[in-house]
Design a protein around this motif. Structure first.
Motif, PDB file in Angstrom:
ATOM      1  N   UNK A 162      34.204 109.863  17.823  1.00 46.40           N
ATOM      2  CA  UNK A 162      33.206 108.659  16.954  1.00 46.40           C
ATOM      3  C   UNK A 162      33.483 107.521  17.737  1.00 46.40           C
ATOM      4  N   UNK A 163      34.889 107.146  17.980  1.00 47.24           N
ATOM      5  CA  UNK A 163      35.081 105.738  18.519  1.00 47.24           C
ATOM      6  C   UNK A 163      34.022 105.409  19.941  1.00 47.24           C
ATOM      7  N   UNK A 164      34.282 106.388  20.709  1.00 52.83           N
ATOM      8  CA  UNK A 164      33.512 106.319  22.059  1.00 52.83           C
ATOM      9  C   UNK A 164      32.053 106.404  21.634  1.00 52.83           C
ATOM     10  N   UNK A 165      31.525 107.187  20.722  1.00 58.69           N
ATOM     11  CA  UNK A 165      29.879 107.139  20.618  1.00 58.69           C
ATOM     12  C   UNK A 165      29.661 105.584  19.940  1.00 58.69           C
ATOM     13  N   UNK A 166      30.694 105.292  19.340  1.00 57.92           N
ATOM     14  CA  UNK A 166      30.194 103.652  18.966  1.00 57.92           C
ATOM     15  C   UNK A 166      30.168 102.651  19.972  1.00 57.92           C
ATOM     16  N   UNK A 167      31.276 102.940  20.857  1.00 60.11           N
ATOM     17  CA  UNK A 167      30.973 101.796  21.951  1.00 60.11           C
ATOM     18  C   UNK A 167      29.855 102.200  22.953  1.00 60.11           C
ATOM     19  N   UNK A 168      29.509 103.675  22.932  1.00 61.88           N
ATOM     20  CA  UNK A 168      28.412 103.764  23.870  1.00 61.88           C
ATOM     21  C   UNK A 168      26.961 103.277  23.199  1.00 61.88           C
ATOM     22  N   UNK A 169      27.203 103.441  21.947  1.00 63.70           N
ATOM     23  CA  UNK A 169      25.850 102.698  21.144  1.00 63.70           C
ATOM     24  C   UNK A 169      25.664 101.369  21.577  1.00 63.70           C
ATOM     25  N   UNK A 170      26.813 100.416  21.676  1.00 60.64           N
ATOM     26  CA  UNK A 170      26.727  99.254  22.023  1.00 60.64           C
ATOM     27  C   UNK A 170      26.378  99.058  23.386  1.00 60.64           C
ATOM     28  N   UNK A 171      26.683  99.804  24.178  1.00 64.22           N
ATOM     29  CA  UNK A 171      26.388  99.771  25.582  1.00 64.22           C
ATOM     30  C   UNK A 171      24.891 100.104  25.701  1.00 64.22           C
ATOM     31  N   UNK A 172      24.223 101.195  24.967  1.00 58.67           N
ATOM     32  CA  UNK A 172      22.889 101.442  25.054  1.00 58.67           C
ATOM     33  C   UNK A 172      22.091 100.312  24.370  1.00 58.67           C
ATOM     34  N   UNK A 173      22.267  99.500  23.498  1.00 62.77           N
ATOM     35  CA  UNK A 173      21.804  98.346  22.848  1.00 62.77           C
ATOM     36  C   UNK A 173      21.802  97.160  23.953  1.00 62.77           C
ATOM     37  N   UNK A 174      23.030  97.314  24.429  1.00 60.95           N
ATOM     38  CA  UNK A 174      23.000  95.845  25.656  1.00 60.95           C
ATOM     39  C   UNK A 174      22.040  96.511  27.060  1.00 60.95           C
ATOM     40  N   UNK A 175      22.201  97.738  27.003  1.00 61.68           N
ATOM     41  CA  UNK A 175      21.318  98.105  28.453  1.00 61.68           C
ATOM     42  C   UNK A 175      19.820  97.711  28.094  1.00 61.68           C
ATOM     43  N   UNK A 176      19.321  98.271  27.045  1.00 57.15           N
ATOM     44  CA  UNK A 176      17.976  97.997  26.442  1.00 57.15           C
ATOM     45  C   UNK A 176      17.606  96.616  26.385  1.00 57.15           C
ATOM     46  N   UNK A 177      18.580  95.882  25.996  1.00 59.15           N
ATOM     47  CA  UNK A 177      18.278  94.333  25.541  1.00 59.15           C
ATOM     48  C   UNK A 177      18.112  93.694  27.035  1.00 59.15           C
ATOM     49  N   UNK A 178      19.003  94.083  27.993  1.00 60.49           N
ATOM     50  CA  UNK A 178      18.751  93.640  29.254  1.00 60.49           C
ATOM     51  C   UNK A 178      17.415  93.825  30.117  1.00 60.49           C
TER      52      UNK A 178
END
Ligand SMILES: Nc1ncnc2c1ncn2[C@@H]1O[C@H](COP(=O)(O)OP(=O)(O)OP(=O)(O)O)[C@@H](O)[C@H]1O
Ligand SMILES: [Mg+2]
Length: 255
Positions: A162-178
């Motif tokens: 679950x911790x890795x999932x949350x970090x990857x969610x942040x990564x996906x949001x950052x990736x999409x935002x850029x």
């Protein structure tokens, strides 16, 4: 390029799996698909990706794919599907080689996608040297390398803690935002759906039909954990899912 699903129905033999699904997947948007287990989410993704042909209805590609698009519909799997004997960059170069891209152009693409997924320092690592979250970032980098019109993601984080999932969610949001990408994202996790989805499509129990489409207009970057607006939406989604799951159980009792 937008994707339009036009009255898709699908059956395996006698088993009706999907019923009359019409849906738009607009360019630059993330469409999350949720619904009870077995309602046909993975099947719908395979139909969109052209791995199977729908019994009825059509999948339409509208407009032109993005520049340099090598593969309009690209999958990201739950189990990463990396070749263990190839390095991070080797896994990515493989898909480029499949499209005849080598040398400086391949190197530039690999550098770009590794930077976008924060993997530049790991280009020579082998998959076994990486954490689960990093392996999935490699799979995402590999998908981005073909500059797809739509990424088809079937529970991409479900093999991770679950911790890795949350970090990857942040990564996906950052990736999409850029750089906004287009995705159909299947998940069982409603917190993920409200964090990532511009649209959340709730499928009914099998045969999966569209029960409701919830649009969330809050920008991805402005959505955080404990966000009261998102919690209201998540509760609404959960109520729909619970109704469907209960009804499915009752139907089993009736048999
Ligand atoms: N190739 C196939 N042949 C026959 N039946 C299939 C096939 N693929 C899927 N099914 C059936 O179609 C239904 C929908 O399956 P699907 O995998 O699309 O559901 P799902 O919503 O992705 O489920 P889950 O949430 O468990 O991943 C299930 O009843 C499944 O057994
Ligand atoms: Mg599935």
């Amino acid at each position: 390029m937008d994707i339009r699903l036009d009255a898709i129905s699908h059956a395996y033999g006698e088993t009706e799996v999907l019923r009359d699904i019409s849906l738009e997947i607009p360019a630059g948007r993330i469409v999350c698909l949720v619904g009870p287990s077995g309602c046909g989410k993975s099947t719908l993704l395979r139909l969109i990706g052209g791995l199977e042909r729908a019994s009825q209805g059509r999948v339409l590609q509208l407009g032109t794919p993005p520049a340099d698009c090598l593969n309009p519909l690209t999958y990201i799997f739950q189990d990463f599907a990396l070749l263990p004997w190839r390095s991070v960059q080797g896994n990515i170069s493989l898909v480029l080689e499949d499209h005849g891209i080598r040398g400086a152009r391949a190197d530039a693409t690999i550098d770009d996608v590794l930077a976008r997924t924060k993997l530049s320092d790991f280009s020579n690592a082998l998959p076994r040297q990486l954490s689960g979250g990093m392996k999935q970032r490699v799979a995402i980098a590999r998908a981005l390398a073909v500059n797809p019109a739509v990424m088809l993601m079937d529970e991409p984080l479900s093999a991770l803690d679950s911790q890795t999932r949350e970090l990857l969610m942040d990564d996906l949001v950052a990736l999409w935002t850029r750089q906004p990408f287009t995705a159909v994202y299947v998940t069982h996790n409603l917190a993920e759906a409200v964090r990532l989805g511009h649209y959340i499509v709730v499928l009914s129990r099998r045969p999966g039909a569209i029960r409701e489409i919830v649009e969330i207009d809050k920008p991805l970057g402005a959505r955080g954990y404990g966000d009261a607006d998102l919690e209201v939406i998540q509760k609404h989604l959960w109520d729909l899912m619970r109704e469907e799951a209960r009804a499915a159980d009752e139907e089993l009792l009736d048999v």
